[in-house]
Scaffold this motif. Structure first.
Motif, PDB file in Angstrom:
ATOM      1  N   LEU A  61       0.769  -1.246   0.182  1.00 47.73           N
ATOM      2  CA  LEU A  61       0.293   0.475   0.030  1.00 47.73           C
ATOM      3  C   LEU A  61       1.113   1.326  -0.161  1.00 47.73           C
ATOM      4  O   LEU A  61       2.036   1.323   0.252  1.00 47.73           O
ATOM      5  CB  LEU A  61      -0.934   0.282   1.535  1.00 47.73           C
ATOM      6  N   ASP A  62       0.444   2.770  -0.721  1.00 44.77           N
ATOM      7  CA  ASP A  62       1.190   3.569  -0.709  1.00 44.77           C
ATOM      8  C   ASP A  62       0.146   4.645   0.188  1.00 44.77           C
ATOM      9  O   ASP A  62      -0.786   5.034   0.007  1.00 44.77           O
ATOM     10  CB  ASP A  62       1.156   3.996  -1.781  1.00 44.77           C
ATOM     11  N   GLU A  63       1.146   5.239   1.206  1.00 42.49           N
ATOM     12  CA  GLU A  63       0.269   5.504   2.256  1.00 42.49           C
ATOM     13  C   GLU A  63       0.668   6.772   2.677  1.00 42.49           C
ATOM     14  O   GLU A  63       1.340   6.356   3.858  1.00 42.49           O
ATOM     15  CB  GLU A  63       0.033   4.805   3.465  1.00 42.49           C
ATOM     16  N   GLY A  64       0.848   7.674   1.588  1.00 43.42           N
ATOM     17  CA  GLY A  64       1.648   8.996   2.118  1.00 43.42           C
ATOM     18  C   GLY A  64       2.774   8.722   2.131  1.00 43.42           C
ATOM     19  O   GLY A  64       3.313   8.113   1.108  1.00 43.42           O
ATOM     20  N   GLU A  65       3.584   8.936   3.241  1.00 44.19           N
ATOM     21  CA  GLU A  65       4.680   9.776   3.147  1.00 44.19           C
ATOM     22  C   GLU A  65       5.400   7.763   2.886  1.00 44.19           C
ATOM     23  O   GLU A  65       6.905   7.983   3.657  1.00 44.19           O
ATOM     24  CB  GLU A  65       5.638  10.356   4.132  1.00 44.19           C
ATOM     25  N   ASP A  66       4.865   6.490   4.051  1.00 45.71           N
ATOM     26  CA  ASP A  66       5.748   5.326   4.174  1.00 45.71           C
ATOM     27  C   ASP A  66       4.919   4.383   3.363  1.00 45.71           C
ATOM     28  O   ASP A  66       3.391   4.578   3.301  1.00 45.71           O
ATOM     29  CB  ASP A  66       5.032   5.837   5.408  1.00 45.71           C
ATOM     30  N   LEU A  67       5.035   3.558   2.909  1.00 45.43           N
ATOM     31  CA  LEU A  67       4.421   2.218   2.639  1.00 45.43           C
ATOM     32  C   LEU A  67       4.218   1.008   3.540  1.00 45.43           C
ATOM     33  O   LEU A  67       4.964   1.156   4.286  1.00 45.43           O
ATOM     34  CB  LEU A  67       5.566   1.462   1.639  1.00 45.43           C
ATOM     35  N   GLY A  68       3.019   0.399   3.225  1.00 46.29           N
ATOM     36  CA  GLY A  68       2.223   0.168   4.063  1.00 46.29           C
ATOM     37  C   GLY A  68       2.670  -1.193   3.111  1.00 46.29           C
ATOM     38  O   GLY A  68       2.681  -1.357   2.192  1.00 46.29           O
ATOM     39  N   PHE A  69       3.215  -3.055   3.941  1.00 49.28           N
ATOM     40  CA  PHE A  69       3.151  -4.365   4.346  1.00 49.28           C
ATOM     41  C   PHE A  69       1.960  -4.526   4.232  1.00 49.28           C
ATOM     42  O   PHE A  69       2.233  -4.703   5.573  1.00 49.28           O
ATOM     43  CB  PHE A  69       4.670  -4.702   3.705  1.00 49.28           C
ATOM     44  N   ILE A  70       1.224  -5.642   3.462  1.00 51.70           N
ATOM     45  CA  ILE A  70      -0.302  -6.982   4.610  1.00 51.70           C
ATOM     46  C   ILE A  70       0.498  -7.964   4.042  1.00 51.70           C
ATOM     47  O   ILE A  70       0.625  -8.676   2.620  1.00 51.70           O
ATOM     48  CB  ILE A  70      -1.563  -6.320   4.311  1.00 51.70           C
ATOM     49  N   TYR A  71       0.796  -8.746   5.347  1.00 52.61           N
ATOM     50  CA  TYR A  71       1.392 -10.440   5.003  1.00 52.61           C
ATOM     51  C   TYR A  71       0.206 -11.482   5.271  1.00 52.61           C
ATOM     52  O   TYR A  71      -0.650 -11.119   6.171  1.00 52.61           O
ATOM     53  CB  TYR A  71       2.119 -10.911   5.718  1.00 52.61           C
ATOM     54  N   HIS A  72      -0.992 -12.155   4.525  1.00 52.05           N
ATOM     55  CA  HIS A  72      -1.834 -12.031   4.635  1.00 52.05           C
ATOM     56  C   HIS A  72      -1.687 -13.940   4.659  1.00 52.05           C
ATOM     57  O   HIS A  72      -1.094 -14.651   3.633  1.00 52.05           O
ATOM     58  CB  HIS A  72      -3.160 -12.259   3.255  1.00 52.05           C
ATOM     59  N   LEU A  73      -1.424 -13.882   6.422  1.00 53.79           N
ATOM     60  CA  LEU A  73      -1.894 -15.617   6.278  1.00 53.79           C
ATOM     61  C   LEU A  73      -2.880 -16.741   6.586  1.00 53.79           C
ATOM     62  O   LEU A  73      -3.829 -16.011   6.801  1.00 53.79           O
ATOM     63  CB  LEU A  73      -0.567 -16.157   7.890  1.00 53.79           C
ATOM     64  N   ALA A  74      -2.458 -17.745   6.001  1.00 50.93           N
ATOM     65  CA  ALA A  74      -3.759 -19.025   6.591  1.00 50.93           C
ATOM     66  C   ALA A  74      -3.369 -19.864   7.051  1.00 50.93           C
ATOM     67  O   ALA A  74      -2.485 -20.439   6.945  1.00 50.93           O
ATOM     68  CB  ALA A  74      -4.165 -19.173   5.644  1.00 50.93           C
ATOM     69  N   ARG A  75      -4.926 -20.423   7.801  1.00 57.95           N
ATOM     70  CA  ARG A  75      -4.169 -21.678   8.130  1.00 57.95           C
ATOM     71  C   ARG A  75      -5.408 -22.413   7.579  1.00 57.95           C
ATOM     72  O   ARG A  75      -6.530 -22.222   7.014  1.00 57.95           O
ATOM     73  CB  ARG A  75      -5.384 -22.359   9.632  1.00 57.95           C
ATOM     74  N   ASP A  77      -8.062 -24.742   8.570  1.00 58.42           N
ATOM     75  CA  ASP A  77      -9.536 -24.253   8.252  1.00 58.42           C
ATOM     76  C   ASP A  77     -10.053 -23.192   8.623  1.00 58.42           C
ATOM     77  O   ASP A  77     -11.126 -22.542   8.713  1.00 58.42           O
ATOM     78  CB  ASP A  77      -9.639 -24.658  10.021  1.00 58.42           C
ATOM     79  N   GLY A  78      -8.657 -22.903   7.031  1.00 63.87           N
ATOM     80  CA  GLY A  78      -9.677 -21.450   6.813  1.00 63.87           C
ATOM     81  C   GLY A  78      -9.102 -19.922   7.251  1.00 63.87           C
ATOM     82  O   GLY A  78      -9.477 -19.078   7.077  1.00 63.87           O
ATOM     83  N   VAL A  79      -8.402 -19.689   8.906  1.00 62.93           N
ATOM     84  CA  VAL A  79      -8.401 -18.112   9.653  1.00 62.93           C
ATOM     85  C   VAL A  79      -7.460 -17.790   8.568  1.00 62.93           C
ATOM     86  O   VAL A  79      -6.871 -18.390   8.107  1.00 62.93           O
ATOM     87  CB  VAL A  79      -8.262 -18.995  10.932  1.00 62.93           C
ATOM     88  N   THR A  80      -7.944 -16.042   8.598  1.00 55.13           N
ATOM     89  CA  THR A  80      -7.023 -15.800   7.981  1.00 55.13           C
ATOM     90  C   THR A  80      -6.190 -14.148   8.895  1.00 55.13           C
ATOM     91  O   THR A  80      -6.941 -13.555   9.533  1.00 55.13           O
ATOM     92  CB  THR A  80      -7.228 -15.090   6.558  1.00 55.13           C
ATOM     93  N   LEU A  81      -5.253 -14.571   8.839  1.00 61.93           N
ATOM     94  CA  LEU A  81      -4.381 -13.535  10.174  1.00 61.93           C
ATOM     95  C   LEU A  81      -3.804 -12.557   9.607  1.00 61.93           C
ATOM     96  O   LEU A  81      -1.908 -12.877   8.170  1.00 61.93           O
ATOM     97  CB  LEU A  81      -3.289 -14.502  11.154  1.00 61.93           C
ATOM     98  N   ASN A  82      -4.311 -11.827   8.753  1.00 54.87           N
ATOM     99  CA  ASN A  82      -3.231 -10.574   8.094  1.00 54.87           C
ATOM    100  C   ASN A  82      -2.301  -9.334   8.840  1.00 54.87           C
ATOM    101  O   ASN A  82      -3.228  -8.441   9.995  1.00 54.87           O
ATOM    102  CB  ASN A  82      -4.379  -9.630   7.150  1.00 54.87           C
ATOM    103  N   LEU A  83      -0.488  -9.103   8.899  1.00 56.67           N
ATOM    104  CA  LEU A  83      -0.524  -8.663   9.615  1.00 56.67           C
ATOM    105  C   LEU A  83       0.747  -6.902   8.743  1.00 56.67           C
ATOM    106  O   LEU A  83       0.702  -7.953   7.338  1.00 56.67           O
ATOM    107  CB  LEU A  83       0.948  -9.082   9.929  1.00 56.67           C
ATOM    108  N   LYS A  84       0.753  -5.962   9.201  1.00 56.51           N
ATOM    109  CA  LYS A  84       0.620  -5.113   8.625  1.00 56.51           C
ATOM    110  C   LYS A  84       1.695  -4.113   9.067  1.00 56.51           C
ATOM    111  O   LYS A  84       1.906  -4.893  10.467  1.00 56.51           O
ATOM    112  CB  LYS A  84      -0.535  -4.121   8.087  1.00 56.51           C
ATOM    113  N   ILE A  85       2.531  -4.357   8.370  1.00 57.67           N
ATOM    114  CA  ILE A  85       3.669  -3.251   8.694  1.00 57.67           C
ATOM    115  C   ILE A  85       3.834  -2.299   7.548  1.00 57.67           C
ATOM    116  O   ILE A  85       3.671  -1.694   6.618  1.00 57.67           O
ATOM    117  CB  ILE A  85       5.431  -4.386   8.523  1.00 57.67           C
ATOM    118  N   ASN A  86       4.786  -1.317   8.384  1.00 56.12           N
ATOM    119  CA  ASN A  86       4.579   0.590   7.866  1.00 56.12           C
ATOM    120  C   ASN A  86       5.872   0.676   7.798  1.00 56.12           C
ATOM    121  O   ASN A  86       6.522   0.325   9.135  1.00 56.12           O
ATOM    122  CB  ASN A  86       4.215   1.368   8.602  1.00 56.12           C
ATOM    123  N   VAL A  87       6.201   1.159   6.614  1.00 56.50           N
ATOM    124  CA  VAL A  87       8.111   1.474   6.192  1.00 56.50           C
ATOM    125  C   VAL A  87       8.200   3.152   5.082  1.00 56.50           C
ATOM    126  O   VAL A  87       7.748   3.058   4.802  1.00 56.50           O
ATOM    127  CB  VAL A  87       8.660   0.028   5.595  1.00 56.50           C
TER     128      VAL A  87
END
Lengths: 156, 313, 403, 129, 147
Positions: A61-75, A77-87
């Protein structure tokens, strides 16, 4: 106490700095904002102990002055965990995750090409997905970029 | 002199062969399409293809050796057409025959594969080089069973001349039944020689574009395609002469019709096999030919020798 | 035999779509393979940010011509979740029926293409003749053979009348007979089996590490199917099994796809029988409130993931599409190593690649010796480059043509 | 290397020799497209009030509505751009646009792809494109 | 001489071999082109064969908006084909860039790169529309030959 809430509690118990940052949006959808420097530990914990073996994809993602990265993890049984970091755009580069997920190489190469992310530890290879003749320094998915910028750059 | 010229140029010669080749190609493509529940091309399609190709600009690749590149189709067509002269059509006597002409016919029918190889090798494109290498390796796989099955029939007839073979079998009517397995082997290996589907590895469209013919276009491609049709007719005629020798003493018109019927029957079998099988890989084909066809052909030769011994006493 | 490098594509009869492979061969064996894609990259994700949600719907649907309903439904589930819309049950059922009909036509299409790749054109002709039955049904139900456009934000645009439902059931019965025949052919035709078995082997461990999805994963025993793991539309109320296979190779993928067809027919019959009454669509606002949503869908080729971020206006802030072929393409280089050149088309076709979905690529894997490939040299030996060194030299010509 | 019983499809292939081929002889025998198929979009100038909702919703920007004075409008639909998706027909509140089943729209020069619908084209019957 | 020229022209119309190239399309039109070869539509009754190499082809059937990377590939293929050659643009993307117009990696259809003889709109252009387009192209060539 559905599995999603159990995972949320385990995450909060394990990492104190995460409280208030892990959201359960709906069944099977967990969103979490993770500070950059602890990201490796959280990812290691999620993929090993919490049994998230699948990396669906990495969204840039381009969020103004920093870039966001979302890591979509899945199990399984279908549960998804989306970890977001900003740089910061000109800030430090991030580590590659191909150690945990060999399949992530493509997703990271796409981030480098389309958003200008700096990822260290990425293996040398063909550029993707832009054509070879693409001018340097043009990142199409940046908000401040549009097709006309490319056309007049080529006009020079 | 005039009749010899007439028979070489017109009747069993080039004009008849070209027309018959096109009719055979139309029959093969129409049958192939009908078996796939399609309508298939109109009757004049092979003629239209040939004339269109003749009218197109033919490009000689820069690095290819123009001499060899142009000469290969002509060489192939000439060798196949001349092979036809030695095959007895419906009378016992072929146009030209001498003791040992069966070897000459089989030799003439191997030259097209050589022409494919040289044509592909000299057009310098990676795909045609690969196609050329494949056509040669394929030659070694199908040549032995084909030769063995034909020579088995010749051994039984105790002669090397096609004319005498047909004479022998029309005198001993029940002997040709022994050669039926040889006939089956010959048909299967014929698919390899004509590069039809189970064995069309050199020209595998989905792997190496068009194999040896990738660089050919225009007139040269037209000649190569004509050569392949004529080769189909000539091989069918050879097999019908060696393995289906009945009905040779009939009068001219009826005999000719029976001859046509035999050739179309063999082409129908080829077409059916072409429709029903998937293409083999080169290693699979070599295994199949060496491990299955070659031993059967040798067994066929053995049977013929035994039967010959029995008859001789 | 020296090491020859053979470029295949981007224009190549076996590959319906533009992608180019560079295979290093020694004799007939492929020593090392690299895929260069990106020919299909059209910049859809950037275009989505400049258009309204309604226009995006038709753009997203045209990412891939075969699984258009997959992308459109996946995108709409995310948008409807953001807008807080609850689509009527009837619309969910209609979406599932169209999804399964699309899976049927996609798998029949793949069966024909696989037959064509191994030179079995009769299979292509017969399976595509039967595919016309499904395409006629879809044309009657949605108005177009492909790119149906039956979805709209908040539901569907067309209803399935009782007469049309009977028509579909009749079509499905005919197709079921044909599918059982194809399973027999796949199990008994030796020339086909020899070309498919033992080719493109992918162990269960490779599938898990590289993250392969769909029939490619299920043929190696990994029973991963989003319709079961994370049910969407009407799949929660329909019962069907997930087909897995132990062959780990192209033959296993053929069987998985054929048996999945039988499951799809079962789902279509169930969905049409107990299709609830009700309206077709809910009124949707033009501006979608801010938020982010992730939606997953089981496309014919595997799991399709869409991530949509909205900012309250009528244009999305970010749309991310991860097509199923992207996850499977990584396994192609692994499967191609030390196989025969003749296997290359069927191995690539086995994952049923849809490069218009993906326009992705994999990296060049240097197996044994480290070979430094020059930048300019690499540019020259490129896709169609082998035409250039023959005949007319185009580099001088190129600049004369307007590009 | 399995040898097994080759030629599984022989029976099927032989009996399609006897059956009629499944080919519809299209250009010579005109068979109607199935019911409900979306073909060319046509425009009725009299119903249009010029709100241009269709232009806003068209994903490919294929339709342009032009004002021809005293509240009369004409539409130019570019068949080269049109996706035949029917979104303009749904967005038009006055039902001025309508879907037909015409699909024989091939043209030899690209200018003819732009079809104009206005008052006087209304009189001429829709010519066979 | 006139007779031979007329025969060659007629033969050229009766055996148009096509070569298909997908310049970045969503492959719906490519499937419809290949579907036109299958039993229900069967292009072979017009003498049309799908050929793998430009050397053998007369008509280049293109589908898809020309993406930046396929632009010079299309030109090379067009130059490889021997005269007389024609280009048919299948689908809205090939006619004018279709729904992808304005994307940064996409051009405005085939005619921005090579001369196009016939345009077949449709998204995707159904096999019947493709047959209609090719028949119209062949008919127009026939008139040109007569003049």
């Amino acid at each position: 106490m559905s599995t999603e809430e159990k995972i949320q509690q385990e995450l909060l118990k394990r990492f104190s700095f995460l409280d208030g940052k892990v959201r359960l949006q709906r069944a099977k959808r967990l969103f979490a904002d993770v500070p950059l420097d602890d990201f490796a530990a959280v990812l290691e914990y999620a993929s090993r102990e919490l049994r998230f073996p699948i990396l669906l994809t990495i969204t840039g993602l381009d969020e103004g002055e920093d870039l966001g990265f979302i890591y979509h993890l899945a199990r399984e049984d279908g549960v998804t965990l989306n970890l977001k970091i900003n740089v910061k755009k000109d800030g430090p580069s991030i580590r590659t995750v191909t150690a945990y997920f060999p399949g992530a190489e493509i997703y990271e190469r796409e981030l480098v090409d389309l958003l200008g992310a700096r990822i260290e530890g990425l293996r040398e290879g063909e550029r993707y997905p832009l054509p070879d003749g693409w001018p340097q320094g043009q990142y199409p998915l940046r908000k401040d970029w549009n097709a006309k910028a490319l056309k007049d750059k080529e006009a020079e | 002199m005039l009749t010899a010229l007439f028979s070489i140029l017109v009747f069993p010669g080039v004009v008849f062969l070209v027309a018959f080749g096109f009719i055979a190609e139309f029959y093969d493509r129409k049958l192939y399409a009908r078996m796939q529940n399609r309508v298939g091309p109109p009757w004049f399609q092979p003629w239209a293809d040939f004339i269109k190709l003749a009218g197109k600009e033919s490009i000689i690749p820069e690095e290819a050796n123009p001499g060899v590149f142009k000469f290969m189709p002509v060489l192939a067509f000439a060798s196949v057409a001349s092979a036809f002269l030695y095959i007895p059509l419906w009378r016992e006597q072929a146009l030209l025959s001498f003791n040992g002409d069966i070897i000459v016919v089989v030799y003439f029918l191997t030259i097209p594969t050589l022409a494919f190889f040289l044509g592909g090798w000299y057009s310098r494109s990676i795909y045609s080089t690969l196609g050329a290498m494949r056509s040669l390796t394929q030659l070694f796989a199908y040549e032995i069973p084909l030769l063995a099955s034909i020579l088995a029939a010749a051994l039984l007839a105790n002669t090397w001349s096609l004319g005498e073979i047909t004479v022998f079998y029309s005198r001993h009517p029940w002997l040709w039944v022994i050669n039926l397995p040889g006939f089956a082997i010959a048909i299967i290996t014929l698919l390899g020689k004509l590069q039809k589907v189970p064995f069309d590895i050199p020209e595998a469209e989905t792997e190496i574009v068009a194999g040896t013919l990738t660089e050919y276009g225009g007139k040269l491609l037209g000649l190569f395609r004509l050569m392949m049709d004529v080769e189909m007719v000539v091989c069918a005629a050879l097999l019908s002469a060696v393995f289906l020798p009945f009905g040779l003493s009939l009068a001219a018109p009826l005999g000719f019709v029976l001859f046509l019927f035999k050739i179309f029957a063999i082409i129908s079998v080829l077409s059916l096999l072409r429709t029903v099988f998937a293409r083999m890989r080169l290693d699979q084909m070599i295994n199949f030919c060496w491990k299955l066809l070659a031993p059967c052909a040798l067994v066929q030769v053995l049977i013929d020798l035994i039967v010959k011994g029995v008859i001789a006493r | 035999m020296h090491d020859i490098r053979i470029p295949v594509g981007p224009q190549h009869p076996a590959l319906k779509e533009p992608e180019s492979f560079r295979l290093a061969l020694s004799g007939e064996k492929i020593m090392e393979a690299s895929v260069r894609l990106g020919y299909n990259h059209r910049g859809i994700e950037k275009a989505c940010e400049e258009r309204t949600y309604i226009q995006d719907l038709y753009l997203i649907e045209r990412i891939c011509g075969i699984c258009s309903h997959a992308h459109s439904t996946c995108f709409l589930q995310a948008v409807e979740e953001l807008a807080g819309l609850e689509i009527p049950r009837r619309a969910a059922y209609i979406r599932s029926v169209i999804a399964e009909l699309e899976r049927v036509h996609s798998h029949l299409l793949w069966l024909g293409v696989a037959g064509h790749e191994v030179g079995f054109d009769t299979l292509l002709m017969y399976s595509w003749k039967d595919r016309e039955i499904v395409l006629d049904l879809l044309a009657q139900m949605t108005g177009n053979r492909v790119n149906y456009g039956i979805n709209t934000i908040g539901g569907v645009r067309r209803d399935i009348s009782a007469a049309l439902a009977r028509e579909v059931i009749k079509g499905v019965d005919a197709l079921e007979k044909r599918t059982r025949y194809y399973i027999e052919v796949a199990k008994e035709e030796p020339t086909l089996i020899n070309r498919l078995s033992g080719v493109g082997v992918l162990s269960r461990q490779d599938v898990l590490s590289l993250g392969a999805v769909g029939p490619t994963a299920r043929a190696s025993g990994v029973g991963r199917d989003v319709r079961k793991d994370d049910p969407y539309a009407a799949y929660g109320e329909l019962d069907f099994e997930v087909i897995t296979d132990k062959h780990n190779d192209v033959y296993g993928r053929t069987l998985v796809r054929l048996k999945e067809l039988l499951e799809s027919y079962k789902i279509i019959r169930q969905a049409l029988d107990n299709m609830p009454e009700g309206q077709l669509a809910v009124k949707a606002p033009r501006n979608i409130p801010a938020g982010e949503a992730l939606s997953r869908y089981e496309a014919p080729r595997g799991e399709d993931v869409h991530y949509v971020k909205s900012n309250g206006t009528d244009k999305p802030d970010r749309v991310k599409v991860r097509a199923p072929t992207l996850a499977n393409i990584q396994t192609v280089a692994l499967m191609l190593e030390d196989r025969y050149l003749a296997d290359m088309p069927i191995v690539v076709a086995a994952i049923d690649p849809c490069f218009s979905c993906t326009d992705r690529m994999i990296s060049l894997k240097q197996k044994r010796q480290r070979r430094r490939v020059m930048r300019w040299e690499e540019l020259r030996v490129y896709g169609i480059e082998w035409y250039r060194s023959r005949g007319v030299d185009f580099s001088r010509l190129n600049n004369s043509l307007k590009l | 290397m399995r040898f097994g019983r080759p030629g599984k499809m022989i029976r099927q292939v032989l009996d399609s020799l006897i059956k009629r081929p499944a080919t519809t002889r299209y250009p010579f025998v005109k068979s109607a497209a199935p019911e409900g198929v979306r073909g060319q979009i046509i425009f009725h100038p009299d119903k249009c009030i010029g709100c241009r909702m269709c232009m806003r919703d068209c994903p490919a920007g294929a339709i342009t509505i032009r004002d021809t004075g005293n509240k009369k409008f004409e539409a130019e639909i570019d068949l080269g751009k049109c996706l035949f998706c029917g979104q303009c027909v749904d967005s038009c509140i006055k039902k001025a646009l309508e879907v037909t089943k015409g699909f024989e729209l091939a043209q030899l020069d690209s200018a003819k792809l732009k079809v104009v619908f206005n008052a006087e084209t209304q009189k001429r019957p829709p010519q066979e494109t | 001489m006139g007779l031979i020229k007329r025969i060659v022209d007629r033969a050229r119309l009766k055996s148009p071999w096509i070569l298909h190239f997908n310049t970045g399309a969503c492959n719906a039109c490519d499937i419809e082109i290949i579907a036109a070869l299958t039993p229900r539509y069967d292009l072979e009754r017009f003498g049309i064969l799908l050929k793998g190499t430009p050397r053998h082809a007369d008509i280049l059937v293109c589908s898809g908006p020309v993406t930046r990377q396929t632009a010079d590939r299309v030109i090379r293929i067009y130059l490889q084909m021997p005269e007389p050659k024609f280009v048919v643009a299948v689908g809205s993307c090939a006619c004018s860039g279709g729904v992808f117009e304005g994307c940064y990696n996409v051009g405005e259809g085939i005619n921005s790169v090579i001369p196009v003889a016939a345009y077949i709109p449709g998204c995707p252009a159904s096999p019947k529309a493709i047959i209609d387009g090719i028949v119209k192209l062949l008919a127009s060539l026939e008139e040109k030959d007569k003049r």
